[in-house]
Design an enzyme around this catalytic site. Structure first.
Site, PDB file in Angstrom:
ATOM      1  N   HIS A  56       0.847  -1.202   0.000  1.00  0.00           N
ATOM      2  CA  HIS A  56       0.000   0.000   0.000  1.00  0.00           C
ATOM      3  C   HIS A  56       0.879   1.247   0.000  1.00  0.00           C
ATOM      4  O   HIS A  56       0.683   2.180   0.778  1.00  0.00           O
ATOM      5  CB  HIS A  56      -0.960  -0.015   1.196  1.00  0.00           C
ATOM      6  CG  HIS A  56      -2.050  -1.034   1.073  1.00  0.00           C
ATOM      7  ND1 HIS A  56      -3.152  -0.858   0.252  1.00  0.00           N
ATOM      8  CD2 HIS A  56      -2.195  -2.269   1.621  1.00  0.00           C
ATOM      9  CE1 HIS A  56      -3.930  -1.920   0.312  1.00  0.00           C
ATOM     10  NE2 HIS A  56      -3.373  -2.800   1.130  1.00  0.00           N
ATOM     11  N   TYR A 326       5.396  -3.833  10.671  1.00  0.00           N
ATOM     12  CA  TYR A 326       5.208  -2.404  10.410  1.00  0.00           C
ATOM     13  C   TYR A 326       6.418  -1.568  10.816  1.00  0.00           C
ATOM     14  O   TYR A 326       6.853  -0.697  10.049  1.00  0.00           O
ATOM     15  CB  TYR A 326       3.939  -1.912  11.103  1.00  0.00           C
ATOM     16  CG  TYR A 326       2.672  -2.246  10.355  1.00  0.00           C
ATOM     17  CD1 TYR A 326       1.910  -1.262   9.733  1.00  0.00           C
ATOM     18  CD2 TYR A 326       2.224  -3.562  10.245  1.00  0.00           C
ATOM     19  CE1 TYR A 326       0.757  -1.569   9.031  1.00  0.00           C
ATOM     20  CE2 TYR A 326       1.075  -3.887   9.546  1.00  0.00           C
ATOM     21  CZ  TYR A 326       0.340  -2.895   8.939  1.00  0.00           C
ATOM     22  OH  TYR A 326      -0.795  -3.209   8.237  1.00  0.00           O
TER      23      TYR A 326
END
Length: 334
Positions: A56, A326
């Site tokens: 993304h 992340y």
């Protein structure tokens, strides 16, 4: 270069190595959760390294507010779902799929669209949600997802032998095949698509009663998608342009709801959507009013799907792997 099966053609220098690794992984995938580093490396295998988000990568940040409904507090003591909290600040990010920061918005491989959301709680802390526009996920575990990503990356070359590693994976993983071949068309706007949180959370209320839920974000604007002709004519960055123009005319809004699991539903497998007949609980309204500009803001902003608050617990194992990946991705884009 053209996108093929969600991946640009991989560099030939490491293609043969990837193919061998993927074939071994498909034959006997490890059940242990991949580390954050391993998960990010799998994403790089599919999309390359671009010093951007590992997945993304292309998106737009927005700011706004959240107002809970009165009934939300019956399901959880989480502070942002209490009517007494009033209107809270939220930060959102709409995005395209893949780790390619320059992918065209209307490229079919840019689906599903992503939507991440951060609530700034009354005490100044934050809690995050990560969702996308497909109700489901291509893999049931983080390990399986990593194998799929490496298969994607190893199958983009013109000279790759058939069946490719991706062909082999999809032959034995019908859920992944359905995910790759049944995406919705590109939306007219990021504001005209619904978004689904595929991971499960446990809500607990003041009486100690618990329910397992998945989040959904439903646009107040009509759900709309581009026609084939509109997709051909669309600018490669049309979604961010459209959103900026739309917000100049007024805010965009989403209903935030929770789908409640029944006893028969698998709460640990994000690849299986729960039946649409399940109870839907209204949580509140999200209102976005402005686009947040600045490259540094995008680099630093990290949404953590496992970052929960009191009254909410994670309930499926994939979140354990995601929350370690992340920070690795953030460090690479600085």
């Amino acid at each position: 270069m053209k996108v093929s099966q969600f991946a640009y053609a991989c560099r030939s220098a490491f293609l043969a190595v990837l193919i061998g690794n993927v074939q071994i992984a498909i034959a006997s995938a490890q059940e242990t959760q991949p580390s954050g580093r391993e998960m990010v490396d799998a994403l790089h295998a599919a999309f390359g390294e671009h010093h951007a988000r590992a997945v993304h990568a292309k998106g737009t940040i927005v700011s706004g507010s959240f107002l809970p409904v009165t009934g939300a507090s019956k399901f959880t003591i989480a502070p942002h779902f209490q009517k007494s909290a009033g209107q809270l600040t939220v930060i959102g990010r709409f995005s395209n799929f893949t780790g390619f920061p320059d992918i065209a918005d209307c490229d079919p491989n840019a689906n599903p669209k992503g939507f991440a959301l951060r609530f700034i709680l009354p005490d100044g802390t934050a809690t995050d949600i990560v969702s996308h526009s497909f109700n489901g996920f291509p893999a049931s575990t983080a390990t399986e997802f990593a194998v799929l990503l490496r298969a994607l990356g190893a199958s983009g070359g013109k000279n790759t032998a058939r069946p490719t590693p991706l062909d082999q994976f999809l032959e034995s993983h019908p859920v992944a095949k359905y995910f790759l071949t049944h995406q919705k068309p590109t939306p007219v706007s990021w504001a005209t698509s619904p978004y689904f949180g595929v991971n499960t959370f446990k809500f607990t209320n003041a009486a100690g009663e618990s329910h397992f839920v998945r989040y959904q974000f439903l646009p107040l604007a009509e759900e709309q998608y581009l026609t084939a002709e509109q997709m051909k004519a669309a600018d490669r960055d049309y979604l961010s342009q459209e959103l900026t123009q739309r917000l100049k005319k007024g805010p965009i809004k989403f209903r935030m709801v929770a789908q409640v699991a029944a006893a028969a539903d698998d709460i640990r497998d994000p690849s299986i959507a729960w039946p649409a007949t399940r109870e839907i609980v209204e949580l509140g309204t999200i209102t976005f009013s402005a686009v947040v500009l600045g490259e540094q803001a995008s680099k630093n902003l990290q949404f953590q799907p496992g970052a929960v608050t009191v009254g909410i617990e994670t309930a499926d194992g994939m979140l354990d792997s995601r929350k370690t990946a992340y920070p690795v991705s953030v460090s690479e884009r600085q």
